[in-house]
Design a protein around this motif. Structure first.
Motif, PDB file in Angstrom:
ATOM      1  N   LYS A  49       0.816  -1.215   0.000  1.00 29.80           N
ATOM      2  CA  LYS A  49       0.000   0.000   0.000  1.00 29.80           C
ATOM      3  C   LYS A  49       0.851   1.268   0.000  1.00 29.80           C
ATOM      4  O   LYS A  49       0.476   2.268  -0.610  1.00 29.80           O
ATOM      5  CB  LYS A  49      -0.927   0.018   1.210  1.00 29.80           C
ATOM      6  CG  LYS A  49      -1.988  -1.052   1.180  1.00 29.80           C
ATOM      7  CD  LYS A  49      -2.805  -1.036   2.455  1.00 29.80           C
ATOM      8  CE  LYS A  49      -3.804  -2.168   2.482  1.00 29.80           C
ATOM      9  NZ  LYS A  49      -4.531  -2.225   3.765  1.00 29.80           N
ATOM     10  N   ASP A  50       1.994   1.226   0.690  1.00 31.53           N
ATOM     11  CA  ASP A  50       2.844   2.405   0.830  1.00 31.53           C
ATOM     12  C   ASP A  50       4.216   2.254   0.186  1.00 31.53           C
ATOM     13  O   ASP A  50       5.051   3.160   0.301  1.00 31.53           O
ATOM     14  CB  ASP A  50       3.041   2.729   2.316  1.00 31.53           C
ATOM     15  CG  ASP A  50       1.733   3.026   3.017  1.00 31.53           C
ATOM     16  OD1 ASP A  50       0.867   3.669   2.404  1.00 31.53           O
ATOM     17  OD2 ASP A  50       1.573   2.605   4.188  1.00 31.53           O
ATOM     18  N   ALA A  51       4.467   1.134  -0.467  1.00 32.26           N
ATOM     19  CA  ALA A  51       5.798   0.875  -1.039  1.00 32.26           C
ATOM     20  C   ALA A  51       6.130   1.877  -2.135  1.00 32.26           C
ATOM     21  O   ALA A  51       5.296   2.189  -2.978  1.00 32.26           O
ATOM     22  CB  ALA A  51       5.871  -0.541  -1.579  1.00 32.26           C
ATOM     23  N   LYS A  52       7.331   2.378  -2.087  1.00 31.31           N
ATOM     24  CA  LYS A  52       7.810   3.280  -3.132  1.00 31.31           C
ATOM     25  C   LYS A  52       8.590   2.520  -4.194  1.00 31.31           C
ATOM     26  O   LYS A  52       8.777   2.983  -5.296  1.00 31.31           O
ATOM     27  CB  LYS A  52       8.658   4.373  -2.506  1.00 31.31           C
ATOM     28  CG  LYS A  52       7.855   5.270  -1.580  1.00 31.31           C
ATOM     29  CD  LYS A  52       8.677   6.393  -1.046  1.00 31.31           C
ATOM     30  CE  LYS A  52       7.984   7.310  -0.090  1.00 31.31           C
ATOM     31  NZ  LYS A  52       6.708   7.016   0.389  1.00 31.31           N
ATOM     32  N   ALA A 106      -1.444  -8.843  -3.732  1.00 30.68           N
ATOM     33  CA  ALA A 106      -1.833  -7.586  -4.385  1.00 30.68           C
ATOM     34  C   ALA A 106      -1.255  -7.527  -5.801  1.00 30.68           C
ATOM     35  O   ALA A 106      -0.161  -8.043  -6.061  1.00 30.68           O
ATOM     36  CB  ALA A 106      -1.351  -6.394  -3.562  1.00 30.68           C
ATOM     37  N   ARG A 107      -1.976  -6.892  -6.686  1.00 28.94           N
ATOM     38  CA  ARG A 107      -1.598  -6.857  -8.104  1.00 28.94           C
ATOM     39  C   ARG A 107      -0.270  -6.145  -8.363  1.00 28.94           C
ATOM     40  O   ARG A 107       0.388  -6.411  -9.360  1.00 28.94           O
ATOM     41  CB  ARG A 107      -2.698  -6.199  -8.923  1.00 28.94           C
ATOM     42  CG  ARG A 107      -3.981  -6.995  -8.928  1.00 28.94           C
ATOM     43  CD  ARG A 107      -5.073  -6.312  -9.717  1.00 28.94           C
ATOM     44  NE  ARG A 107      -4.814  -6.191 -11.129  1.00 28.94           N
ATOM     45  CZ  ARG A 107      -5.028  -7.136 -12.027  1.00 28.94           C
ATOM     46  NH1 ARG A 107      -5.492  -8.301 -11.634  1.00 28.94           N
ATOM     47  NH2 ARG A 107      -4.790  -6.924 -13.298  1.00 28.94           N
ATOM     48  N   ASN A 108       0.126  -5.242  -7.488  1.00 28.25           N
ATOM     49  CA  ASN A 108       1.381  -4.524  -7.709  1.00 28.25           C
ATOM     50  C   ASN A 108       2.597  -5.252  -7.134  1.00 28.25           C
ATOM     51  O   ASN A 108       3.702  -4.726  -7.150  1.00 28.25           O
ATOM     52  CB  ASN A 108       1.297  -3.099  -7.169  1.00 28.25           C
ATOM     53  CG  ASN A 108       0.956  -3.042  -5.698  1.00 28.25           C
ATOM     54  OD1 ASN A 108       0.361  -3.956  -5.144  1.00 28.25           O
ATOM     55  ND2 ASN A 108       1.338  -1.967  -5.055  1.00 28.25           N
ATOM     56  N   ILE A 109       2.396  -6.484  -6.669  1.00 28.02           N
ATOM     57  CA  ILE A 109       3.500  -7.334  -6.208  1.00 28.02           C
ATOM     58  C   ILE A 109       3.749  -8.386  -7.278  1.00 28.02           C
ATOM     59  O   ILE A 109       2.839  -9.088  -7.698  1.00 28.02           O
ATOM     60  CB  ILE A 109       3.155  -8.025  -4.868  1.00 28.02           C
ATOM     61  CG1 ILE A 109       2.894  -6.989  -3.788  1.00 28.02           C
ATOM     62  CG2 ILE A 109       4.281  -8.974  -4.458  1.00 28.02           C
ATOM     63  CD1 ILE A 109       2.363  -7.578  -2.491  1.00 28.02           C
ATOM     64  N   HIS A 139      13.981  -2.369  -6.155  1.00 29.92           N
ATOM     65  CA  HIS A 139      13.325  -3.327  -5.268  1.00 29.92           C
ATOM     66  C   HIS A 139      13.323  -2.802  -3.833  1.00 29.92           C
ATOM     67  O   HIS A 139      14.331  -2.289  -3.351  1.00 29.92           O
ATOM     68  CB  HIS A 139      14.016  -4.688  -5.306  1.00 29.92           C
ATOM     69  CG  HIS A 139      13.657  -5.475  -6.507  1.00 29.92           C
ATOM     70  ND1 HIS A 139      14.443  -5.501  -7.629  1.00 29.92           N
ATOM     71  CD2 HIS A 139      12.585  -6.244  -6.786  1.00 29.92           C
ATOM     72  CE1 HIS A 139      13.880  -6.264  -8.545  1.00 29.92           C
ATOM     73  NE2 HIS A 139      12.735  -6.724  -8.056  1.00 29.92           N
ATOM     74  N   GLU A 140      12.185  -2.924  -3.190  1.00 31.02           N
ATOM     75  CA  GLU A 140      12.062  -2.534  -1.790  1.00 31.02           C
ATOM     76  C   GLU A 140      11.812  -3.755  -0.901  1.00 31.02           C
ATOM     77  O   GLU A 140      12.310  -3.824   0.209  1.00 31.02           O
ATOM     78  CB  GLU A 140      10.921  -1.531  -1.629  1.00 31.02           C
ATOM     79  CG  GLU A 140      10.820  -0.944  -0.252  1.00 31.02           C
ATOM     80  CD  GLU A 140       9.804   0.196  -0.162  1.00 31.02           C
ATOM     81  OE1 GLU A 140       9.602   0.686   0.955  1.00 31.02           O
ATOM     82  OE2 GLU A 140       9.228   0.587  -1.188  1.00 31.02           O
ATOM     83  N   TYR A 141      11.043  -4.718  -1.413  1.00 34.80           N
ATOM     84  CA  TYR A 141      10.708  -5.922  -0.648  1.00 34.80           C
ATOM     85  C   TYR A 141      10.863  -7.172  -1.508  1.00 34.80           C
ATOM     86  O   TYR A 141      10.477  -7.170  -2.676  1.00 34.80           O
ATOM     87  CB  TYR A 141       9.245  -5.883  -0.169  1.00 34.80           C
ATOM     88  CG  TYR A 141       8.939  -4.769   0.791  1.00 34.80           C
ATOM     89  CD1 TYR A 141       9.281  -4.856   2.140  1.00 34.80           C
ATOM     90  CD2 TYR A 141       8.288  -3.621   0.351  1.00 34.80           C
ATOM     91  CE1 TYR A 141       8.989  -3.837   3.016  1.00 34.80           C
ATOM     92  CE2 TYR A 141       7.988  -2.585   1.229  1.00 34.80           C
ATOM     93  CZ  TYR A 141       8.346  -2.704   2.560  1.00 34.80           C
ATOM     94  OH  TYR A 141       8.052  -1.684   3.428  1.00 34.80           O
ATOM     95  N   ILE A 142      11.410  -8.219  -0.882  1.00 43.41           N
ATOM     96  CA  ILE A 142      11.407  -9.551  -1.475  1.00 43.41           C
ATOM     97  C   ILE A 142      10.843 -10.485  -0.405  1.00 43.41           C
ATOM     98  O   ILE A 142      11.304 -10.486   0.738  1.00 43.41           O
ATOM     99  CB  ILE A 142      12.810 -10.017  -1.903  1.00 43.41           C
ATOM    100  CG1 ILE A 142      13.354  -9.130  -3.027  1.00 43.41           C
ATOM    101  CG2 ILE A 142      12.779 -11.483  -2.347  1.00 43.41           C
ATOM    102  CD1 ILE A 142      14.778  -9.461  -3.461  1.00 43.41           C
ATOM    103  N   TYR A 143       9.833 -11.254  -0.787  1.00 42.50           N
ATOM    104  CA  TYR A 143       9.187 -12.202   0.115  1.00 42.50           C
ATOM    105  C   TYR A 143       9.494 -13.606  -0.393  1.00 42.50           C
ATOM    106  O   TYR A 143       9.245 -13.903  -1.556  1.00 42.50           O
ATOM    107  CB  TYR A 143       7.666 -11.990   0.131  1.00 42.50           C
ATOM    108  CG  TYR A 143       7.280 -10.576   0.496  1.00 42.50           C
ATOM    109  CD1 TYR A 143       7.120 -10.202   1.823  1.00 42.50           C
ATOM    110  CD2 TYR A 143       7.093  -9.621  -0.498  1.00 42.50           C
ATOM    111  CE1 TYR A 143       6.777  -8.898   2.160  1.00 42.50           C
ATOM    112  CE2 TYR A 143       6.751  -8.314  -0.175  1.00 42.50           C
ATOM    113  CZ  TYR A 143       6.602  -7.961   1.149  1.00 42.50           C
ATOM    114  OH  TYR A 143       6.271  -6.668   1.481  1.00 42.50           O
TER     115      TYR A 143
END
Length: 135
Positions: free
Chosen positions: A26-29, A46-49, A79-83
């Motif tokens: 929701k807040d990822a840049k 979420a579609r933006n992931i 990249h900000e997050y990797i799960y």
């Protein structure tokens, strides 16, 4: 930074990872990538992931997974997050045997300002020393 989600099988680790991913999105840049070895949760993300099933890319074993994650991180500097859902399952090793993998993840996270979430099935009492610093 590496964040761990662990617990016995069936305790909701994947659901928690999905919830964290969707909330962060929701807040990822920057970009977010969700890596797993099946398509069960594909429509919960979420579609933006970016959803990646490593089975589609014939990733098998620790070395292949390390290279794959490095490639994901290298393909874009935003990249900000990797799960990573089920790191031990994907690598085909027990968590206690993944010290080199966690060293690599720590290096990628630190050098590229990426937060990496990792899930694995393990009791807290069974955690190897090299992952305890991420608690």
């Amino acid at each position: 930074m590496i964040k761990l989600i662990y617990g016995p099988k069936g305790t909701g680790k994947t659901k928690r990872l999905i919830a964290d991913a969707n909330e962060n999105a929701k807040d990822a840049k920057g970009l977010s990538v969700f890596i797993t070895d099946n398509k069960r949760c594909m429509y919960d993300i979420a579609r933006n992931i970016r959803f990646i099933d490593v089975a589609d890319w014939a990733v098998a074993g620790e070395d292949a997974l390390c290279g794959f994650i490095k490639g994901v991180a290298a393909c874009n500097s935003d990249h900000e997050y990797i799960y990573i859902d089920g790191i031990a399952r994907i690598s085909g090793k027990d968590v206690k045997d993944l010290a080199a993998m966690f060293y690599m993840l720590d290096k990628i996270a630190g050098e590229n300002d990426i937060t990496i979430y990792v899930t694995f099935s393990c009791e807290e009492s069974e955690l190897p020393d090299f992952v305890k610093k991420y608690l």
